[in-house]
Scaffold this active site. Structure first.
Site, PDB file in Angstrom:
ATOM      1  N   LYS A 175       0.857  -1.184   0.000  1.00 31.02           N
ATOM      2  CA  LYS A 175       0.000   0.000   0.000  1.00 31.02           C
ATOM      3  C   LYS A 175       0.891   1.229   0.000  1.00 31.02           C
ATOM      4  O   LYS A 175       1.483   1.602   1.001  1.00 31.02           O
ATOM      5  CB  LYS A 175      -0.909   0.034   1.228  1.00 31.02           C
ATOM      6  CG  LYS A 175      -1.855   1.259   1.240  1.00 31.02           C
ATOM      7  CD  LYS A 175      -1.751   1.979   2.574  1.00 31.02           C
ATOM      8  CE  LYS A 175      -2.503   3.304   2.610  1.00 31.02           C
ATOM      9  NZ  LYS A 175      -2.011   4.333   1.679  1.00 31.02           N
ATOM     10  N   GLU A 250       9.130   1.672  11.244  1.00 33.74           N
ATOM     11  CA  GLU A 250      10.135   2.730  11.325  1.00 33.74           C
ATOM     12  C   GLU A 250       9.391   4.047  11.205  1.00 33.74           C
ATOM     13  O   GLU A 250       8.659   4.260  10.241  1.00 33.74           O
ATOM     14  CB  GLU A 250      11.191   2.568  10.231  1.00 33.74           C
ATOM     15  CG  GLU A 250      12.052   1.323  10.397  1.00 33.74           C
ATOM     16  CD  GLU A 250      12.775   1.242  11.716  1.00 33.74           C
ATOM     17  OE1 GLU A 250      13.012   2.304  12.346  1.00 33.74           O
ATOM     18  OE2 GLU A 250      13.108   0.118  12.144  1.00 33.74           O
ATOM     19  N   CYS A 284      12.850  11.349   7.491  1.00 30.82           N
ATOM     20  CA  CYS A 284      12.798  10.980   8.903  1.00 30.82           C
ATOM     21  C   CYS A 284      14.162  11.114   9.563  1.00 30.82           C
ATOM     22  O   CYS A 284      14.253  11.221  10.791  1.00 30.82           O
ATOM     23  CB  CYS A 284      12.269   9.565   9.068  1.00 30.82           C
ATOM     24  SG  CYS A 284      13.202   8.302   8.184  1.00 30.82           S
ATOM     25  N   GLU A 384       8.502  16.499  15.597  1.00 31.86           N
ATOM     26  CA  GLU A 384       8.965  16.361  14.221  1.00 31.86           C
ATOM     27  C   GLU A 384       8.191  17.325  13.321  1.00 31.86           C
ATOM     28  O   GLU A 384       6.961  17.277  13.263  1.00 31.86           O
ATOM     29  CB  GLU A 384       8.770  14.924  13.736  1.00 31.86           C
ATOM     30  CG  GLU A 384       9.352  14.684  12.358  1.00 31.86           C
ATOM     31  CD  GLU A 384       9.238  13.234  11.918  1.00 31.86           C
ATOM     32  OE1 GLU A 384      10.211  12.731  11.345  1.00 31.86           O
ATOM     33  OE2 GLU A 384       8.180  12.628  12.156  1.00 31.86           O
TER      34      GLU A 384
END
Length: 483
Positions: A175, A250, A284, A384
């Site tokens: 996906k 992750e 990331c 973040e």
């Protein structure tokens, strides 16, 4: 008319059962639609999983070298299409041409790497405690796996999940993220042309609720590998764990680079600049905190501001230093964090605004931002942002810098810039991050070594890439044989 992309299920390109589609726009020119994709339903997920389950036994019993041949050919076909794939990635995700070309090449290299690794899959032999006995292990595929991938590396991350899964004999349903699914479709075109048997790998596009959740909770899925935000990854892990699926997530990062007095300021600024503003900060592993010793703090801030103001912004096909955000919502989120940082009392030294000029009116552009006078407990230093925003934090000494670096809920990537070997070794030993670098930017990963994070950056289960990338996709059986 934009190109209409279909799902790939059981070796065929098919439309969604829902009959609905969604459009993906060019981030540099949002009025331009780069692709129309299937807005799939849980029924489409079920069909893809059924195909994968049906193909699993035959694929698992296919000799490793034969599986490797398919992977090798896939990489070769992608290499033949590298130029067009690079341009497609730029138009869909917004990366600069150089960044996109590097990502496509990484996907090519990943398939070549795991094509070779498929020849080496096996167990280990141990000495038994008695005579006339054998004692050994064998590695077997996990089964059928669900792979949920992000938009920021829309071909590299699908490659580094799918290639080891297939090499180990698993079947898969992928996906891709709805913001940039086209590159995964291109990858599947290469897999199809390479001769991948029907049902072995399948792709279904659509929302997280309609595709991702049904994939993670399906009884016939034996493992789920996810890359994305910590909030979504936590939900995926909890959903997958309900029936004890193997899960690998992750997730986010708030990555520090520590700069000590022995560092060359110009080198440190270059390391931070590339790490913070490369890929528009949409990584990331991007550096979002510069933790700088007080002796060189002011000098560093001045040099960092000069670097940021010199960053060339533009459409990715023109290959500037930095392209646009992937979407309007990502741009708005960055602008909101810039406003929040000022409200918290940090000093916005430069950037953080929409650039002026006719060429920037339509695209999702923002100037790279540098904040000084940042306290580590501010939201801009803890959360973040996923944009080109760098917070510069002052440290009194090495111990203070290390404490600040670790004082965050994430632990993905971290680096130090120093000429002091003791500081470098202490940093590597004590930093709470899955990736530790010395005199290097926090971004950039070798494909043949493990990658993963600590704390809220990972489920702390299995690493990705290299030999470790195969561990998640295999189960170990121990065999005792008395002859």
């Amino acid at each position: 008319m934009p190109t209409v992309y279909e799902n790939y299920v059981d070796g065929e390109w098919v439309v969604s059962e829902s009959g609905d589609t969604f459009d993906v726009q060019n981030p540099a020119e949002p009025s331009s639609i780069v692709g129309r994709f299937q807005s799939s339903s849980p029924a489409d997920v079920d069909a893809a999983i059924d195909a994968a389950v049906a193909a699993q036994e035959t694929w698992a019993n296919t000799p490793g070298p034969e599986r490797g041949d398919v992977l090798k050919r896939t990489g070769e076909l992608l290499e033949e299409r590298k130029e067009s794939a690079t341009e497609a990635l730029v138009r869909e995700e917004g990366k600069t041409r150089s960044e996109a070309a590097g990502e496509v090449q990484r996907a090519i290299d990943i398939f070549a790497y795991y094509a070779q690794k498929s020849l080496d899959l096996g167990g280990i032999s141990k000495s038994p405690s008695g005579r006339n006995k054998d004692l050994y292990t064998k590695r077997e595929p996990l089964g059928t796996v669900g792979l949920i991938t992000p938009w920021n590396y829309p071909v590299a991350i699908p490659a580094w999940k799918l290639a080891p899964a297939l090499a180990a004999g698993n079947t898969a349903v992928v996906k891709p993220a709805s913001a940039a699914p086209g590159m995964t479709a291109i990858l599947f075109e290469c897999l199809d042309e390479a001769g991948l048997p029907d049902g072995v790998a399948n792709m279904v596009t659509g929302s997280g609720s309609s595709v991702g959740t049904p994939l993670a909770e399906h009884d016939d899925v034996d493992g789920v590998s996810f890359t994305g935000s910590t909030a979504v990854g936590t939900s995926v892990a909890q959903t997958a764990a309900d029936d004890l699926k193997r899960v690998q997530c992750e997730m986010g990062g708030k990555n520090p680079t520590v700069v000590m007095p022995s560092a060359d300021i110009e080198e440190a600024v270059e390391i931070l600049g590339v790490g913070a503003f490369g890929t528009t900060g949409q990584s990331c592993t991007a550096a979002s905190r510069a933790i700088v010793h007080e002796e060189i703090y002011d000098e560093f801030v001045d040099a960092m501001v000069e670097y940021a103001t010199d960053v060339e912004i533009g459409a990715g096909l023109d290959d500037p230093d930095m392209g646009p955000h992937v979407s309007k919502s990502e741009l708005e989120s960055t602008l909101e964090y810039v406003e929040l940082g000022q409200q918290e009392g940090a000093t916005l030294e430069t950037g953080g605004e929409r650039p002026s000029g006719a060429e920037y009116e339509e695209g999702y552009y923002v100037e790279p931002a540098v904040f000084s006078d940042v306290d580590n407990d501010m939201q801009i230093a803890q959360e973040e942002i996923f944009g080109p925003v760098l917070s510069v934090i002052e440290a009194t000494d090495f111990e203070d810098a290390l404490a600040l670096a670790n004082d965050v809920e994430y632990g993905l990537s971290a680096s130090i810039v120093t000429q002091d070997l003791t500081e470098a070794d202490e940093f590597v030993d004590r930093i709470e991050a899955g990736v530790a670098k010395v005199n290097e930017k926090t971004t950039g990963l070798e494909l043949h070594v493990p990658f993963g994070g600590y704390k809220n950056s990972s489920t702390n289960t299995y690493r990705e890439q290299g030999d470790a990338g195969l561990d998640f996709f295999t189960s170990t059986k121990t065999v005792y044989r008395n002859y």
